[in-house]
Design an enzyme around this catalytic site. Structure first.
Site, PDB file in Angstrom:
ATOM      1  N   HIS A 144      -0.098  -1.294  -9.942  1.00  0.00           N
ATOM      2  CA  HIS A 144       0.128  -2.730 -10.011  1.00  0.00           C
ATOM      3  C   HIS A 144       1.022  -3.033 -11.210  1.00  0.00           C
ATOM      4  O   HIS A 144       1.096  -2.240 -12.155  1.00  0.00           O
ATOM      5  CB  HIS A 144      -1.201  -3.478 -10.132  1.00  0.00           C
ATOM      6  CG  HIS A 144      -2.090  -3.283  -8.947  1.00  0.00           C
ATOM      7  ND1 HIS A 144      -3.392  -2.866  -9.044  1.00  0.00           N
ATOM      8  CD2 HIS A 144      -1.838  -3.426  -7.617  1.00  0.00           C
ATOM      9  CE1 HIS A 144      -3.919  -2.776  -7.836  1.00  0.00           C
ATOM     10  NE2 HIS A 144      -2.998  -3.099  -6.944  1.00  0.00           N
ATOM     11  N   GLU A 161       0.811  -1.216   0.000  1.00  0.00           N
ATOM     12  CA  GLU A 161       0.000   0.000   0.000  1.00  0.00           C
ATOM     13  C   GLU A 161       0.841   1.261   0.000  1.00  0.00           C
ATOM     14  O   GLU A 161       0.476   2.274  -0.606  1.00  0.00           O
ATOM     15  CB  GLU A 161      -0.960  -0.007   1.183  1.00  0.00           C
ATOM     16  CG  GLU A 161      -2.194  -0.837   0.950  1.00  0.00           C
ATOM     17  CD  GLU A 161      -2.956  -0.423  -0.310  1.00  0.00           C
ATOM     18  OE1 GLU A 161      -2.934   0.768  -0.671  1.00  0.00           O
ATOM     19  OE2 GLU A 161      -3.560  -1.297  -0.931  1.00  0.00           O
TER      20      GLU A 161
END
Length: 794
Positions: A241, A232
């Site tokens: 990602h 995170e």
């Protein structure tokens, strides 16, 4: 998501009901994409601004990538806002410190599992160069430990409204810890954050929010989920990602997307850990912290550049975090605390412990001392230290910078257990245990808090000494351990472990548990053997106040069988107390017993040992069960049929190791390998031979210890001794000398000397120690050299 070996977790997040249904159908999700999209849907007037900021950050990152030069470590002050109702969600300081360790290892190429990276990507592993430090000064200028505990019902309705007590994001990375999500967020969510462009216009919501059970690897945390924050914070520092800015792992369309980082190959994203996966025509980097696999361990070099670029950008005020002025304002640039940790607290002889400096902050010099280790001192920041002698030893650290020196001492910090475990049968009534830790028992305090195993002088069975887990008032979920030393249990066909427990539940919902684990490899692996929970563990009536046993009627005896398959020369036991609204627990009368085997058990030299002296004595274990004598053989031929066979029989003397359980061979040839075995004679019948062990004599017939014996002219005489005995040694030059005498069971620990001795001859009268008859070992340490000499008192 889920990561093994403490690796990055699959972060799950879905905000809207429709999104959640889709996520449930396809798998778990990370919520960064959904959260930012939700905000743009609710604030369409911000869309153009957010997209422009996103493109600006991409351009800044590309520019940084093409003009990369040397960079210093970037320091980020951190605050954890722990929202709680005095339940297990009020996680301990130790759990937060553990999380900080994991984050700092991951962002500084310091995690041990980097060795798992597949060969194709080893050359692109990135050292990001970001250090996270708990703030020492709060926004009002007051001292803090960087942990802001907030009593609030919002811990049960986590989400945007739970981001309370916000500290200025230009000064701190805010991390909110909650117990449960609100009704719009599924329970499968672990955590979420925003990228800088998505957070720019909402400063009070900028940071990470995470469920308490996914913080760290201890306490309520779990190694499997301990890297949630690693992933995170990657989003917080502008990483997508690995398959791009979507939340659709596995979609073939992801091959046409990108994460903006040139050294992470295109991929579709995966939930598996097949490191040979090729989803877009090249090998997938599924071990990357920003993927969804269950084996992620690394960032890349250019992911690191992108994150540093985010810290240099004014977008979302990230560029102020690491400025010297802010580090001073948040108190994270002053050396105020010395501290350290170890990767293992209990080991066996000759194992190595990795020590980690945790001093705060910016030490530039370290002076370590390690009691009775092979290397007694170190000036490196993170030393690796090997211990050869059993016992419980102190560790000391002095950390310094240009203006300040701080120190930390941890007494009895490392427990070193014998490689050839202690003798059994064994009985421990704790009458001589005045404190933990000692040579037989070690307490592991999971949360480093006030709730732990301690010695109790009066509340044991029949008002005797015992051990107690001090637990009343412990509102946290915790696991505290009591570990034993090692035992050689090869002598038995099975073993019975017996003990007594006194306990009272605080209330019917007290589901605290005591679990017994056994290890046969010196604590590397553990097998559960017994447990009792709540009312099944308690005899006394529910006691909502501080509990002490009222008498013997409060004590419950237990006996647990350890099968032959778990018996070894390094058996170890641990009792784990899992607190769930529990009271104090009392522990007494531990014993080990069992029926003897009729096969002899060898002791020393260890099987396969090399460079033993030509005058090596062979030792085996004393046995019970009606043993009348021991027959031994030693030969250069493994079939024991050569003309050099030496054999004999020693009549049984006593159940403890002694002169009847040893033999000194003659004429051993330098450089030759020898084989040896022993068997028991019981009822006039010779039993089966033991396993065959071997050793090799040193090429010059002199072991390292023999060389040291000659160097220091160490003598214990006469040996055996009766009324009078002496110890003498010669110092070629002055040095520190430590002399410790232990019995062969490791129970006695008499310090004869521990100071500086000048050049010349020195003599001690051992008769003054009033040692009882038996076998003893003199452990001598001179500087960094160690010598061990066995002697016998009749």
């Amino acid at each position: 998501m889920r990561y093994l070996k403490g690796n990055v977790l699959f972060l799950v997040f879905a905000i809207l009901a429709l999104s959640f249904q889709t996520a449930q159908a396809q798998g778990n999700w990370c919520g960064q994409v959904e959260m930012e999209q939700r905000y743009m849907d609710e604030h369409p007037e911000k869309v153009v601004e957010i997209e422009a900021l996103r493109e600006q950050m991409n351009q800044e990152a590309l520019a940084a990538e093409s003009h990369r030069g040397p960079r210093a470590i970037k320091v980020i002050p951190v605050v954890f806002h722990v929202l709680h109702l005095n339940g297990p969600e009020n996680i301990s300081d130790a759990q937060i410190m553990d999380q900080m360790r994991i984050m700092n290892e991951d962002y500084n190429k310091g995690n041990a599992d980097l060795s798992d990276v597949v060969a194709s990507f080893v050359n692109v592993i990135g050292d990001v160069g970001i250090e996270f430090r708990l703030a020492k000064i709060d926004p009002n200028g007051n001292a803090t430990d960087g942990i802001d505990r907030v009593y609030s019902s919002k811990t049960n309705s986590g989400g945007e409204s739970a981001k309370i007590n916000y500290w200025n994001r230009s000064m701190y990375l805010n991390i909110w810890v909650i117990k449960n999500w609100d009704s719009t967020i599924p329970s499968s969510v672990l955590a979420y954050s925003r990228t800088p462009s998505g957070a720019n216009s909402i400063p009070s919501k900028d940071g990470v929010i995470i469920k308490s059970i996914y913080v760290g690897s201890i306490g309520t945390g779990n190694p499997v989920y301990a890297r949630t924050l690693t992933h995170e914070i990657g989003h917080y520092l502008n990483l997508s990602h690995t398959w791009g800015a979507s939340n659709n792992p596995g979609s073939s369309a992801n091959c046409n997307s990108d994460d903006g980082v040139s050294d992470t190959p295109n991929c579709v994203g995966t939930f598996s850990c097949n490191t040979s996966t090729q989803s877009c025509g090249s090998l997938d980097m599924i071990q990357n912290h920003m993927d969804y696999a269950d084996c992620t361990v690394m960032f890349t070099e250019k992911q690191g550049i992108r994150m540093i670029s985010a810290l240099n950008s004014a977008i979302a005020q990230r560029n102020n975090l690491s400025t010297p002025a802010n580090l001073t304002a948040t108190g994270v640039n002053q050396l105020t605390l010395a501290n350290f940790s170890a990767n293992k607290l209990t080991i066996c002889q000759y194992e190595t412990v990795d020590f980690t400096d945790l001093s705060e902050y910016d030490a530039s010099a370290w002076n370590w001392t390690f009691e009775n280790a092979q290397t007694g001192s170190s000036t490196t920041r993170h030393p690796q230290i090997t211990y050869s002698q059993p016992g419980v030893f102190d560790v000391n650290l002095s950390a310094s910078n240009a203006t300040n020196t701080v120190a930390e001492s941890k007494v009895g910090y490392i427990m070193v257990n014998p490689m050839l475990g202690n003798f059994a049968p064994f009985v421990e009534d704790f009458s001589t245990v005045s404190q933990l830790n000692n040579e037989n028992w070690y307490g592991v305090n999971d949360n480093a808090d006030a709730y732990e195993f301690v010695a109790d002088p009066v509340n044991g069975f029949s008002a005797s000494p015992c051990l107690r887990i001090e637990n009343f008032g412990n509102a946290n979920t915790s696991k505290d351990e009591l570990r034993s030393t090692t035992f050689d249990l090869r002598l038995f066909s099975s073993v019975s472990v017996s003990f007594k427990v006194a306990y009272a539940q605080t209330a019917p919902n007290d589901l605290s548990k005591l679990i017994l684990y056994a290890s046969n490899d010196c604590g590397k692996t553990w097998a559960p053997r017994w447990s009792a929970t709540g009312s099944s563990m308690a005899i006394a009536a529910n006691t909502p106040s501080y509990y002490t046993p009222a008498g013997n009627q409060d004590w419950k005896p237990y006996t647990v069988t350890i099968p032959s398959s778990l018996l070894a020369q390094t058996n170890q036991f641990k009792f784990v107390f899992e607190n769930k609204n529990g009271n104090n627990l009392y522990f007494d009368d531990f014993s080990i017993n069992g029926p003897y085997l009729d096969v002899a058990q060898l002791k020393y030299p260890l099987n396969g040992m090399a460079n033993v002296p030509s005058n090596q004595v062979i030792y085996w274990k004393a046995m019970g069960g009606g043993v009348e004598s021991y027959e031994y053989q030693i030969d250069s031929d493994p079939s024991f049929t050569s003309g050099n066979l030496q054999t004999g029989i020693n009549p049984y003397v006593t159940i403890t190791d002694g002169l009847d359980t040893e033999f000194t061979p003659t004429g051993l040839v330098n450089g030759q390998k020898y084989y040896w075995r022993v068997r028991l004679i019981i009822g006039g019948q010779a039993k089966s031979w033991s396993s065959t062990w071997n050793f090799t004599v040193a090429a010059n017939g002199v072991s390292t210890e023999d060389i040291l014996l000659a160097k220091y002219q160490l003598k214990v005489y006469p040996n055996p001794m009766k009324d009078n005995g002496y110890l003498s040694f010669t110092m070629p030059t002055g040095d520190n000398v430590q002399l410790i005498i232990t019995d062969v069971l490791g129970k006695s620990n008499r310090v004869l000397a521990d100071n500086y001795y000048s050049e010349g001859n020195h003599l001690f009268n051992l008769s003054e120690l009033n040692l009882t008859p038996g076998m003893y070992v003199l452990n001598m340490r001179i500087g960094s050299e160690s010598i061990h000499q066995k002697f016998i008192i009749h």
